[in-house]
Write a protein that holds these residues in place. Structure first.
Motif, mmCIF file in Angstrom:
data_model
loop_
_atom_site.group_PDB
_atom_site.id
_atom_site.type_symbol
_atom_site.label_atom_id
_atom_site.label_comp_id
_atom_site.label_asym_id
_atom_site.label_seq_id
_atom_site.Cartn_x
_atom_site.Cartn_y
_atom_site.Cartn_z
ATOM 1 N N VAL A 25 -38.889 4.997 -5.842
ATOM 2 C CA VAL A 25 -38.226 3.776 -5.376
ATOM 3 C C VAL A 25 -36.823 3.705 -5.962
ATOM 4 N N ARG A 26 -36.681 4.002 -7.254
ATOM 5 C CA ARG A 26 -35.370 3.940 -7.903
ATOM 6 C C ARG A 26 -34.412 4.982 -7.317
ATOM 7 N N ARG A 27 -34.924 6.167 -7.029
ATOM 8 C CA ARG A 27 -34.072 7.212 -6.459
ATOM 9 C C ARG A 27 -33.519 6.781 -5.098
ATOM 10 N N GLN A 28 -34.362 6.138 -4.299
ATOM 11 C CA GLN A 28 -33.891 5.661 -2.996
ATOM 12 C C GLN A 28 -32.835 4.566 -3.162
ATOM 13 N N LEU A 29 -33.088 3.645 -4.091
ATOM 14 C CA LEU A 29 -32.122 2.578 -4.322
ATOM 15 C C LEU A 29 -30.786 3.124 -4.833
ATOM 16 N N ALA A 30 -30.853 4.279 -5.506
ATOM 17 C CA ALA A 30 -29.628 4.896 -6.031
ATOM 18 C C ALA A 30 -28.870 5.677 -4.967
#
Length: 653
Positions: A25-30
């Motif tokens: 999820v964090r990678r996508q948000l980044a």
């Protein structure tokens, strides 16, 4: 977003897969564009408590954009921070089953849309969430294959997204929301007699027949899956939603809209009266005051019947749906309110269901509410309840059934019947119908009988008559039938995280110490619930016991009537003797709004409330149980049934 009459849905942003893996999820948000397959498995059962946690619902306008999904859990983490959905330019969210379960708060789709989301894709949706999304013009789809098509740059047509949706939902989305639709199509409504089919009917179907409305887009709602509008007897709003409702009405109709039959509208200020004592809310007090001001202004502007704060300290007259059952609901009526636990009143033989803010705003203007005719489930309760087993244990058993956990109850009407139901009080029946929300149902009801009439007579001093039609026909058709022999049940608890995590208390192999014991809320703040608390605590006082060291026991009345009932029964002396802390009526810790909520993640609570989703009652771990188990556990210091507590006390040391 432009009006949905355009051929294609504008999606000027990215796709976010709500994975169980917080790192993904964090990678996508980044900024990483990950394919569907890499993000599996997706999170199932994302609740509205996660999309917009309780502290977020003090906001009721465009400021909600920064709150979208700040409570979302992946593993043990919250990977989405304030404002991150908007900052990441997310236009499409993708998730698993039962998206939007839990509270009826329309804040969730409003926050998502304000953050830039235009489409939510999930394997399945909870009814209230999806209807709320329609109402605010947020598109939803159960076609997971759309996700990678959108990632590849393909444009999706409006008609494809509306394929399979009912005509009313489609018309509302094309109109860019319910209020615009209502202004055009529902300014004058006609109640019509539903055509006689000659087939046997359930009580629910009979009530809907009597409330039928015909519109340009649809005739009276009769067949399963058919969408339309029905006339409402009572409409109610509570303080979490009044500000948003008023804001929406002012936007569409100006500062002084004329409400339809305002004498049948009720307003309740029940959630936030203890907020000043809640550590989670202290920084939000200016927003809470803003909500309160908007709520009271709406009441004044329209001269509404109001049940508000007590004049002599914290607390309110009572919880909205509890007061509806005590004071207003009657057999055969149709009631809607801005709370998923509105089905509480179904215990009196009426149809009562929760709606979102736009739905209630439209109902205030038109006297009508939208619904899709659901299927029915018959819950036939037979046998004899063992000592110490309550309606709460029955519901926890139902919630743990594989069929219910697989979604058999989603969107359906639960009718509770059988000899056990006939023997239950209205208070206990209300526990069954109230927790239809946790079962995923549209509503729950019990056919009225002499117990119903006695309740109305004793609580209100009113006489009410049963009519011949107020029951389901013997050969009425149900989608499913469950026969539960309650003789086989024992006290249950639900492990933290979900009300469906039920387990027989006797099967709990580990000793679970508790820090907080909470008895209250609409589900467990009724007269009969306090009878159970008193039975345990009077026994404890008699044996020289008190609340265990390191444990705080909170008992919060559901209404002023319940408080006065306990006073008249002299229950207070036993409560005080063991060290219980008494709280005035309010939703309280159930909504993480006051004493009884946890303050740290390592605290364990045994609670008689209706749901234990992450963060629902503070950051700690919440176990659900019956009132008997809450009180017994407070005395023992760990989770235990009353029967086992008595055995423990009788055992020589």
């Amino acid at each position: 977003m432009e009006r949905s009459s355009v051929a294609k849905l504008s999606l000027p942003g990215r796709v976010l897969f709500l994975s169980e893996n917080p790192g993904l999820v964090r990678r996508q948000l980044a900024g990483e564009d990950l394919p569907f397959a890499q993000c599996a498995p997706l999170r199932h059962e994302i609740s509205t408590d996660e999309i917009t946690p309780v502290p977020s619902v003090v906001v009721f306008d465009e400021r909600l954009a920064s709150h979208a999904h700040i409570g979302f859990r992946a593993g043990s983490e919250n990977p989405i921070g304030p404002g991150q959905l908007m900052a990441a330019n997310v236009a499409v969210l993708v998730a698993g089953d039962r998206y939007g379960k839990g509270s009826s708060r329309e804040h969730s789709p409003v926050a998502e849309k304000a953050a830039g989301v235009r489409l939510v894709i999930a394997s399945s949706f909870e009814r209230i969430y999806r209807q709320n999304s329609d109402n605010v013009g947020l598109f939803t789809s159960t076609d997971l294959g759309l996700a990678d098509r959108i990632r590849s740059g393909e444009e999706i047509s409006i008609e494809e997204l509306l394929r399979g949706r009912d005509p009313i939902a489609s018309a509302i989305l094309r109109a860019a929301g319910l209020l615009a639709y209502g202004r055009e199509k529902l300014q004058s409504i006609n109640t019509v007699a539903a055509p006689e089919s000659g087939r046997p009917k359930t009580l629910f179907e009979k009530i809907i027949d009597r409330q039928a409305i015909s519109t340009d887009d649809a005739g009276p709602v009769t067949a399963v899956g058919q969408s339309g509008f029905v006339r409402v007897d009572y409409r109610f709003v509570h303080d979490i939603y009044t500000g948003m409702c008023r804001h929406l009405l002012h936007q569409k109709f100006g500062p002084t809209p004329n409400l339809f039959d305002s004498k049948s509208i009720l307003a309740f200020e029940d959630h936030y009266s203890y907020t000043h004592l809640s550590r989670a809310h202290r920084s939000l007090m200016p927003h809470v005051q803003e909500l309160s001001n908007a709520h009271r202004a709406f009441v004044r502007e329209h001269g509404l019947r109001h049940h508000g704060y007590l004049s002599d300290g914290p607390g309110s007259e009572g919880i909205s749906h509890s007061l509806m059952a005590e004071l207003y609901a009657k057999p055969g009526q149709l009631i809607v309110g801005t709370d998923s636990h509105t089905p509480h009143s179904g215990a009196l033989g009426c149809v009562a269901f929760g709606v979102g803010t736009t739905d209630i705003a439209n109902a205030f203007m038109t006297g009508a509410v939208r619904m899709v005719m659901p299927e029915g489930i018959l819950i036939d309760l037979v046998g004899k309840l063992p000592s110490g087993v309550t309606a709460k244990d029955i519901v926890l058993h139902l919630l743990a059934l594989p069929a219910i956990r697989s979604g058999a109850g989603v969107g359906r009407v639960f009718e509770f019947a059988g000899p056990v139901v006939s023997s239950l009080s209205i208070d206990e029946r209300a526990t069954l119908t109230n927790m239809t929300a946790e079962l995923g149902g549209f509503t729950g009801l019990v056919a009225p009988d002499e117990v119903t009439l006695r309740f109305i007579r004793e609580r209100r001093g009113e006489e009410c008559e049963l009519e011949d039609w107020m029951r389901s026909d013997d050969d009425a058709v149900y989608a499913e039938r469950f026969c539960i022999d309650v003789s086989t049940l024992s006290p249950l608890v639900a492990r933290p995280g979900d009300p469906g995590n039920g387990i027989e208390l006797a099967a709990l192999t580990e000793r679970v110490p508790v820090n907080i014991a909470y008895g209250g809320s609409c589900t467990a703040g009724k007269r009969e619930d306090f009878d159970a608390y008193h039975e345990v605590l009077a026994w404890a006082a008699k044996h020289g016991l008190s609340v265990a060291r390191g444990v705080r026991l909170f008992l919060q009345f559901g209404t002023v009537d319940v408080r006065e009932y306990c006073r008249g029964k002299d229950y207070f002396s036993a409560f005080e003797a063991v060290g219980a802390e008494l709280l005035q009526p309010a939703c309280g810790a159930c909504a993480n709004c006051g004493p009884g909520s946890s303050e740290t993640s390592n605290q364990v609570t045994i609670s008689a409330i209706n749901r234990n989703f992450p963060g629902r009652s503070g950051p700690g771990q919440v176990w659900l149980s019956s009132p008997y188990t809450v009180a017994a556990s407070a005395i023992a210091g760990w989770i235990i049934s009353f029967e086992d507590l008595k055995k423990l006390q009788a055992t020589p040391t």
